[in-house]
Design a protein around this motif. Structure first.
Motif, PDB file in Angstrom:
ATOM      1  N   VAL A  18       0.854  -1.183   0.000  1.00 46.03           N
ATOM      2  CA  VAL A  18       0.000   0.000   0.000  1.00 46.03           C
ATOM      3  C   VAL A  18       0.893   1.237   0.000  1.00 46.03           C
ATOM      4  O   VAL A  18       1.647   1.464   0.938  1.00 46.03           O
ATOM      5  N   GLY A  19       0.802   2.025  -1.071  1.00 48.17           N
ATOM      6  CA  GLY A  19       1.717   3.154  -1.233  1.00 48.17           C
ATOM      7  C   GLY A  19       3.024   2.673  -1.823  1.00 48.17           C
ATOM      8  O   GLY A  19       4.095   2.884  -1.270  1.00 48.17           O
ATOM      9  N   SER A  20       2.942   2.023  -2.987  1.00 49.09           N
ATOM     10  CA  SER A  20       4.090   1.291  -3.536  1.00 49.09           C
ATOM     11  C   SER A  20       5.170   2.178  -4.136  1.00 49.09           C
ATOM     12  O   SER A  20       6.282   1.703  -4.380  1.00 49.09           O
ATOM     13  N   THR A  36       5.790 -18.129  -8.264  1.00 48.28           N
ATOM     14  CA  THR A  36       4.475 -18.677  -7.921  1.00 48.28           C
ATOM     15  C   THR A  36       3.675 -17.745  -7.029  1.00 48.28           C
ATOM     16  O   THR A  36       2.534 -18.041  -6.675  1.00 48.28           O
ATOM     17  N   GLY A  37       4.259 -16.612  -6.640  1.00 46.02           N
ATOM     18  CA  GLY A  37       3.564 -15.659  -5.782  1.00 46.02           C
ATOM     19  C   GLY A  37       2.735 -14.661  -6.574  1.00 46.02           C
ATOM     20  O   GLY A  37       2.660 -14.693  -7.805  1.00 46.02           O
ATOM     21  N   ILE A  38       2.089 -13.764  -5.825  1.00 47.83           N
ATOM     22  CA  ILE A  38       1.361 -12.629  -6.392  1.00 47.83           C
ATOM     23  C   ILE A  38       1.941 -11.381  -5.749  1.00 47.83           C
ATOM     24  O   ILE A  38       2.118 -11.314  -4.534  1.00 47.83           O
ATOM     25  N   ASN A  39       2.236 -10.360  -6.578  1.00 51.17           N
ATOM     26  CA  ASN A  39       2.968  -9.184  -6.111  1.00 51.17           C
ATOM     27  C   ASN A  39       2.271  -7.928  -6.623  1.00 51.17           C
ATOM     28  O   ASN A  39       2.475  -7.520  -7.765  1.00 51.17           O
ATOM     29  N   HIS A  40       1.421  -7.323  -5.775  1.00 52.80           N
ATOM     30  CA  HIS A  40       0.631  -6.170  -6.187  1.00 52.80           C
ATOM     31  C   HIS A  40       1.057  -4.910  -5.435  1.00 52.80           C
ATOM     32  O   HIS A  40       1.396  -4.968  -4.252  1.00 52.80           O
ATOM     33  N   GLY A  41       1.014  -3.782  -6.121  1.00 60.74           N
ATOM     34  CA  GLY A  41       1.257  -2.493  -5.490  1.00 60.74           C
ATOM     35  C   GLY A  41       0.169  -1.521  -5.875  1.00 60.74           C
ATOM     36  O   GLY A  41      -0.267  -1.494  -7.039  1.00 60.74           O
ATOM     37  N   ILE A  42      -0.285  -0.712  -4.913  1.00 60.06           N
ATOM     38  CA  ILE A  42      -1.269   0.327  -5.198  1.00 60.06           C
ATOM     39  C   ILE A  42      -0.681   1.672  -4.799  1.00 60.06           C
ATOM     40  O   ILE A  42      -0.080   1.809  -3.722  1.00 60.06           O
ATOM     41  N   GLU A  43      -0.817   2.654  -5.681  1.00 60.86           N
ATOM     42  CA  GLU A  43      -0.213   3.974  -5.484  1.00 60.86           C
ATOM     43  C   GLU A  43      -1.183   5.036  -6.010  1.00 60.86           C
ATOM     44  O   GLU A  43      -1.785   4.851  -7.071  1.00 60.86           O
ATOM     45  N   ILE A  44      -1.325   6.136  -5.284  1.00 64.70           N
ATOM     46  CA  ILE A  44      -2.328   7.137  -5.632  1.00 64.70           C
ATOM     47  C   ILE A  44      -1.922   8.031  -6.799  1.00 64.70           C
ATOM     48  O   ILE A  44      -2.770   8.564  -7.501  1.00 64.70           O
ATOM     49  N   PRO A 119       6.361  -7.415 -10.133  1.00 63.70           N
ATOM     50  CA  PRO A 119       5.241  -6.675  -9.534  1.00 63.70           C
ATOM     51  C   PRO A 119       4.242  -6.183 -10.571  1.00 63.70           C
ATOM     52  O   PRO A 119       4.586  -5.935 -11.731  1.00 63.70           O
ATOM     53  N   GLN A 120       3.014  -6.027 -10.130  1.00 68.85           N
ATOM     54  CA  GLN A 120       1.968  -5.385 -10.919  1.00 68.85           C
ATOM     55  C   GLN A 120       1.470  -4.184 -10.120  1.00 68.85           C
ATOM     56  O   GLN A 120       1.060  -4.329  -8.965  1.00 68.85           O
ATOM     57  N   TYR A 121       1.487  -3.016 -10.740  1.00 72.84           N
ATOM     58  CA  TYR A 121       1.104  -1.786 -10.046  1.00 72.84           C
ATOM     59  C   TYR A 121      -0.177  -1.212 -10.632  1.00 72.84           C
ATOM     60  O   TYR A 121      -0.400  -1.267 -11.846  1.00 72.84           O
ATOM     61  N   ILE A 122      -0.997  -0.637  -9.760  1.00 74.18           N
ATOM     62  CA  ILE A 122      -2.206   0.043 -10.217  1.00 74.18           C
ATOM     63  C   ILE A 122      -2.288   1.416  -9.552  1.00 74.18           C
ATOM     64  O   ILE A 122      -1.747   1.631  -8.468  1.00 74.18           O
ATOM     65  N   THR A 123      -2.959   2.330 -10.246  1.00 77.29           N
ATOM     66  CA  THR A 123      -3.249   3.636  -9.668  1.00 77.29           C
ATOM     67  C   THR A 123      -4.557   3.526  -8.899  1.00 77.29           C
ATOM     68  O   THR A 123      -5.575   3.088  -9.442  1.00 77.29           O
ATOM     69  N   GLY A 124      -4.524   3.890  -7.635  1.00 70.79           N
ATOM     70  CA  GLY A 124      -5.732   3.786  -6.831  1.00 70.79           C
ATOM     71  C   GLY A 124      -5.532   4.331  -5.444  1.00 70.79           C
ATOM     72  O   GLY A 124      -4.432   4.709  -5.052  1.00 70.79           O
ATOM     73  N   ASN A 125      -6.612   4.363  -4.712  1.00 72.05           N
ATOM     74  CA  ASN A 125      -6.615   4.885  -3.347  1.00 72.05           C
ATOM     75  C   ASN A 125      -6.974   3.751  -2.394  1.00 72.05           C
ATOM     76  O   ASN A 125      -8.052   3.168  -2.508  1.00 72.05           O
ATOM     77  N   CYS A 126      -6.089   3.460  -1.469  1.00 72.76           N
ATOM     78  CA  CYS A 126      -6.333   2.329  -0.556  1.00 72.76           C
ATOM     79  C   CYS A 126      -7.571   2.556   0.310  1.00 72.76           C
ATOM     80  O   CYS A 126      -8.195   1.592   0.765  1.00 72.76           O
ATOM     81  N   PHE A 127      -7.956   3.812   0.522  1.00 71.17           N
ATOM     82  CA  PHE A 127      -9.139   4.105   1.331  1.00 71.17           C
ATOM     83  C   PHE A 127     -10.425   3.731   0.594  1.00 71.17           C
ATOM     84  O   PHE A 127     -11.483   3.634   1.211  1.00 71.17           O
ATOM     85  N   LYS A 198      -5.672  10.538   1.667  1.00 70.87           N
ATOM     86  CA  LYS A 198      -7.014  10.052   1.420  1.00 70.87           C
ATOM     87  C   LYS A 198      -7.517  10.451   0.039  1.00 70.87           C
ATOM     88  O   LYS A 198      -8.445   9.850  -0.496  1.00 70.87           O
ATOM     89  N   SER A 199      -6.890  11.492  -0.535  1.00 70.27           N
ATOM     90  CA  SER A 199      -7.287  11.952  -1.860  1.00 70.27           C
ATOM     91  C   SER A 199      -6.195  12.830  -2.438  1.00 70.27           C
ATOM     92  O   SER A 199      -5.343  13.352  -1.713  1.00 70.27           O
ATOM     93  N   LEU A 200      -6.202  13.009  -3.753  1.00 68.40           N
ATOM     94  CA  LEU A 200      -5.257  13.919  -4.389  1.00 68.40           C
ATOM     95  C   LEU A 200      -5.545  15.356  -3.977  1.00 68.40           C
ATOM     96  O   LEU A 200      -4.648  16.185  -3.901  1.00 68.40           O
ATOM     97  N   GLU A 201      -6.828  15.646  -3.680  1.00 65.25           N
ATOM     98  CA  GLU A 201      -7.190  16.984  -3.238  1.00 65.25           C
ATOM     99  C   GLU A 201      -6.517  17.317  -1.911  1.00 65.25           C
ATOM    100  O   GLU A 201      -6.128  18.464  -1.659  1.00 65.25           O
ATOM    101  N   GLU A 202      -6.348  16.306  -1.049  1.00 64.83           N
ATOM    102  CA  GLU A 202      -5.674  16.522   0.231  1.00 64.83           C
ATOM    103  C   GLU A 202      -4.236  16.960   0.013  1.00 64.83           C
ATOM    104  O   GLU A 202      -3.729  17.849   0.708  1.00 64.83           O
ATOM    105  N   LYS A 203      -3.560  16.378  -0.984  1.00 63.93           N
ATOM    106  CA  LYS A 203      -2.193  16.760  -1.309  1.00 63.93           C
ATOM    107  C   LYS A 203      -2.144  18.211  -1.793  1.00 63.93           C
ATOM    108  O   LYS A 203      -1.261  18.982  -1.409  1.00 63.93           O
TER     109      LYS A 203
END
Length: 208
Positions: A18-20, A36-44, A119-127, A198-203
């Motif tokens: 979370v926050g890769s 054989t694993g799964i390697n995911h990252g989420i970043e805003i 790794p596989q990365y996606i753009t997203g918000n963990c909240f 929590k959001s890009l607006e917060e930044k």
């Protein structure tokens, strides 16, 4: 290395960061959990995800580890665009901190891995993530500061017996899911991380 130790990663684990960010930590993990694993990252931030996806196949790891067969040579040989990844290395041989014995074993294992889990990365918000719409993970790493109330929320994404490690209210915690509705917490140290947004607006508000 302390976070890698705390995660106690195993080959074939399903992992979420979370926050890769630049993807450096996910790349290390991929060398431990293997193909054989799964390697995911989420970043805003989309531009950061684009960078991580561009670089994910080009990372190479050559470790100069004090106290191991690969002794320190005075040359930085672990490429990374993450300024925190080298622990503040100042280039002075005599001042380099020795990693723990277990950390050296982990890093040597990483260096030997020939077939990592890319790794596989996606753009997203963990909240915004919803447990009912996502897979369950064996290990989760939170790479930015979060309120203590997020522990069990993120813990909902764990398999029973799985664990997450992250900085919650400036305390590095290891949270283990014991059953569908119970969790145990172990304090691993006191740390200071930039907070999860929590959001890009917060930044944007912070920058104003």
């Amino acid at each position: 290395a302390s976070s890698l130790e705390s995660l106690d990663l195993r080959e074939g684990d399903k992992f979420l960061c979370v926050g890769s960010g630049s993807g450096y930590f996910c790349t290390l993990v991929g060398n431990i959990i293997g193909p054989t694993g799964i390697n995911h990252g989420i970043e805003i931030f989309k531009d950061v995800v684009d960078f991580a996806n561009e670089k994910r196949l080009s990372y190479k790891f050559i470790y100069d580890l004090p106290g191991t067969d690969n002794s320190y040579s005075g040359k930085k040989s672990s490429p990374s665009n993450d300024s925190s990844s080298n622990g503040g290395e100042d280039g002075k041989e005599g001042r380099q901190e020795l990693p723990s014995e277990n950390a050296r074993k982990i890093l040597k294992h990483i260096a030997r891995r020939q077939h990592p889990c890319v790794p596989q990365y996606i753009t997203g918000n963990c909240f915004d993530l919803q447990p009912q719409h996502n897979i369950r993970y064996d290990r989760i790493y939170v790479a930015a500061g979060a309120p203590n109330s997020m522990c069990e929320r993120l813990g909902e994404f764990l398999e029973i017996g799985g664990c997450l490690v992250g900085p919650f209210d400036d305390t590095l915690l290891k949270v283990t899911r014991r059953s569908s509705d119970s969790f145990s917490k172990e304090v691993k140290g006191h740390v200071r991380f930039a907070p999860l947004l929590k959001s890009l607006e917060e930044k944007e508000e912070e920058e104003e």
